[in-house]
Design a protein around this motif. Structure first.
Motif, PDB file in Angstrom:
ATOM      1  N   THR A  73      -1.485   2.173  10.864  1.00  0.00           N
ATOM      2  CA  THR A  73      -2.136   0.960  10.396  1.00  0.00           C
ATOM      3  C   THR A  73      -1.648  -0.211  11.237  1.00  0.00           C
ATOM      4  N   SER A  74      -2.590  -1.023  11.641  1.00  0.00           N
ATOM      5  CA  SER A  74      -2.265  -2.198  12.438  1.00  0.00           C
ATOM      6  C   SER A  74      -3.261  -3.303  12.077  1.00  0.00           C
ATOM      7  N   VAL A  75      -2.935  -4.002  11.011  1.00  0.00           N
ATOM      8  CA  VAL A  75      -1.778  -3.840  10.130  1.00  0.00           C
ATOM      9  C   VAL A  75      -2.230  -4.012   8.689  1.00  0.00           C
ATOM     10  N   VAL A  76      -1.359  -3.533   7.763  1.00  0.00           N
ATOM     11  CA  VAL A  76      -1.539  -3.799   6.339  1.00  0.00           C
ATOM     12  C   VAL A  76      -0.867  -5.138   6.011  1.00  0.00           C
ATOM     13  N   PRO A  77      -1.590  -6.081   5.408  1.00  0.00           N
ATOM     14  CA  PRO A  77      -0.954  -7.339   4.989  1.00  0.00           C
ATOM     15  C   PRO A  77      -0.099  -7.099   3.737  1.00  0.00           C
ATOM     16  N   LEU A  78       1.163  -6.893   3.928  1.00  0.00           N
ATOM     17  CA  LEU A  78       2.050  -6.473   2.847  1.00  0.00           C
ATOM     18  C   LEU A  78       2.037  -7.448   1.677  1.00  0.00           C
ATOM     19  N   VAL A  79       1.882  -8.733   1.943  1.00  0.00           N
ATOM     20  CA  VAL A  79       1.960  -9.705   0.850  1.00  0.00           C
ATOM     21  C   VAL A  79       0.837  -9.521  -0.169  1.00  0.00           C
ATOM     22  N   LEU A  80      -0.229  -8.793   0.189  1.00  0.00           N
ATOM     23  CA  LEU A  80      -1.329  -8.567  -0.738  1.00  0.00           C
ATOM     24  C   LEU A  80      -1.161  -7.291  -1.559  1.00  0.00           C
ATOM     25  N   HIS A  81      -0.112  -6.509  -1.296  1.00  0.00           N
ATOM     26  CA  HIS A  81       0.040  -5.192  -1.916  1.00  0.00           C
ATOM     27  C   HIS A  81       1.250  -5.143  -2.847  1.00  0.00           C
ATOM     28  N   HIS A  82       1.118  -4.325  -3.888  1.00  0.00           N
ATOM     29  CA  HIS A  82       2.294  -3.997  -4.691  1.00  0.00           C
ATOM     30  C   HIS A  82       3.144  -3.014  -3.891  1.00  0.00           C
ATOM     31  N   THR A  97      -0.505  14.152   7.173  1.00  0.00           N
ATOM     32  CA  THR A  97      -0.435  14.231   8.636  1.00  0.00           C
ATOM     33  C   THR A  97       0.774  15.017   9.129  1.00  0.00           C
ATOM     34  N   GLY A  98       1.569  15.569   8.235  1.00  0.00           N
ATOM     35  CA  GLY A  98       2.771  16.288   8.675  1.00  0.00           C
ATOM     36  C   GLY A  98       3.768  15.391   9.372  1.00  0.00           C
ATOM     37  N   GLY A  99       3.930  14.163   8.857  1.00  0.00           N
ATOM     38  CA  GLY A  99       4.904  13.241   9.425  1.00  0.00           C
ATOM     39  C   GLY A  99       4.391  12.458  10.616  1.00  0.00           C
ATOM     40  N   ARG A 100       3.075  12.492  10.851  1.00  0.00           N
ATOM     41  CA  ARG A 100       2.482  11.744  11.979  1.00  0.00           C
ATOM     42  C   ARG A 100       1.733  10.519  11.459  1.00  0.00           C
ATOM     43  N   PHE A 101       2.429   9.722  10.674  1.00  0.00           N
ATOM     44  CA  PHE A 101       1.860   8.478  10.160  1.00  0.00           C
ATOM     45  C   PHE A 101       2.841   7.357  10.418  1.00  0.00           C
ATOM     46  N   ILE A 102       2.311   6.198  10.825  1.00  0.00           N
ATOM     47  CA  ILE A 102       3.161   5.023  11.014  1.00  0.00           C
ATOM     48  C   ILE A 102       2.488   3.835  10.345  1.00  0.00           C
ATOM     49  N   LEU A 103       3.215   3.218   9.439  1.00  0.00           N
ATOM     50  CA  LEU A 103       2.703   2.129   8.615  1.00  0.00           C
ATOM     51  C   LEU A 103       3.066   0.798   9.251  1.00  0.00           C
ATOM     52  N   GLY A 104       2.096   0.154   9.892  1.00  0.00           N
ATOM     53  CA  GLY A 104       2.300  -1.193  10.411  1.00  0.00           C
ATOM     54  C   GLY A 104       2.013  -2.214   9.323  1.00  0.00           C
ATOM     55  N   MET A 105       2.919  -3.146   9.102  1.00  0.00           N
ATOM     56  CA  MET A 105       2.795  -4.144   8.034  1.00  0.00           C
ATOM     57  C   MET A 105       3.062  -5.536   8.588  1.00  0.00           C
TER      58      MET A 105
END
Length: 377
Positions: A73-82, A97-105
């Protein structure tokens, strides 16, 4: 070099939502087959940009269709999420994904905040809320069944979590995550903490300064060389890329596409002396100073240099090599932009990129997690 695909088209209205989404899925599958390191989705609301809106749901759809590439994700706006809900969704994608995920915030975009009653937050308040929510996420990832209940408080929420987070992440101790920012102070802070960083668009000189700042900050933080090198591999920077058989052909197409929605930013400071100039002539002229960050007024030439690479395979490869040599070898490439009237334009540009640009530069991918990086219960 590393290449990641950014699924960030703009549309003119709801009649283009489905064609754009179908084209993105097609391109994501092609990127996976071509050796791209990752496919990235974003998150937008109430506009015509990234018409899937919910990037995490889009990523879940793609998870079973990309056997090789990471999803990000590029990017998740963290301030809008619980923060706890976001941990659950990130963990699920990590499992799928078997560990092939990267969370951009990131700290979010102020123009969206009014919908969630955050429109009056100052930059300092937004940064504080981001840090609070990220702290809750890190504590939740570390929490195990049988631990004392996890109590949390942010400026947005408070509560007590009993039991456990489910599902658990596939990776140990949590999915990969990155801080999305172009702010030097935030980049340096992330570097000292050993955290990954995702960047927006920069000119080559600005990109080189940011890469050096990030590396020096990780060294200052005392992090091991292997972590520093891994983080630098994930230091994506964003570019619109348009490839033609020749420079002239590519710029002719760019003239049409850059009149589309969500391409030319509203903060561009136009030079009356350049009225009637072609985009290529503007690009070749002195761009003047670059703004310190996106959203700050700058010339049209500066904006084009920051955001786009246009030309023949030879030209595009040479410009990308400049970023590699500046210390940013991971390109976050956006191939679908502007008007969607002729999807074949994007298919052709993408094929030229995979067939003729990537071989000139060399392609590396990032392997999935090794055995000692996987959760064992």
């Amino acid at each position: 070099m590393h290449f990641s695909l950014f699924l960030g088209p703009g549309v003119r209205g709801p009649h283009e939502d489905r064609p754009a989404i179908d084209l993105m899925i097609e391109q994501a599958v092609a990127a996976d087959a071509a050796g791209f390191t990752a496919v990235y989705v974003g998150e937008q609301h109430f506009n015509n940009y990234e018409p899937y809106a919910d990037g995490l749901t889009m990523a879940a759809f793609l998870a079973g269709r990309l056997p090789n590439a990471y999803l990000g994700t590029s990017v998740v706006p963290l301030v809008l999420h619980h923060p706890l809900f976001l941990v659950e969704r990130a963990n699920l994608l990590d499992q799928l994904t078997g560990g092939r995920f990267i969370l951009g915030m990131s700290g979010g975009r102020p123009r969206e905040g009014k919908t969630w009653h955050k429109h009056d937050l100052t930059p300092e308040q937004r940064s504080r809320l981001f840090d609070q929510k990220l702290d809750v996420m890190l504590r939740a990832w570390a929490h195990r069944a049988g631990d004392q209940p996890l109590e949390f408080t942010t400026d947005d929420e408070y509560g007590v979590m009993e039991g456990r987070m489910m599902p658990a992440s596939y990776r140990r101790p949590h999915p990969l995550f990155a801080i999305g920012t172009n702010t030097p102070a935030k980049i340096a802070e992330a570097g000292r903490k050993g955290q990954k960083v995702h960047l927006g668009p920069f000119d080559p000189a600005g990109a080189g300064r940011i890469a050096a700042l990030y590396r020096d900050s990780m060294v200052e933080g005392g992090h091991p060389a292997e972590l520093i090198e891994d983080n630098l591999r994930w230091l994506i920077h964003t570019k619109i890329i348009l490839v033609g058989e020749t420079d002239d052909e590519a710029w002719d197409v760019a003239e049409r596409l850059f009149t589309g929605p969500m391409v030319m930013a509203p903060w561009i400071r136009r030079d009356p002396g350049q009225d009637g100039w072609s985009l290529r002539k503007i690009y070749r002229a002195d761009p003047g100073p670059f703004a310190p960050a996106m959203g700050v007024p700058e010339s049209q030439g500066a904006f084009l240099h920051r955001t786009a690479i246009v030309g023949s395979p030879e030209t595009v490869a040479a410009e990308l090599a400049g970023y590699r040599d500046a210390g940013l070898p991971h390109v976050h490439a956006r191939f679908i932009f502007g008007t969607l009237d002729d999807p074949e334009v994007f298919r052709r540009s993408f094929r030229l990129f995979t067939d003729e640009v990537m071989p000139r530069l060399g392609v590396e991918t990032i392997p999935g997690p090794a055995g000692d990086q996987v959760q064992i219960f």
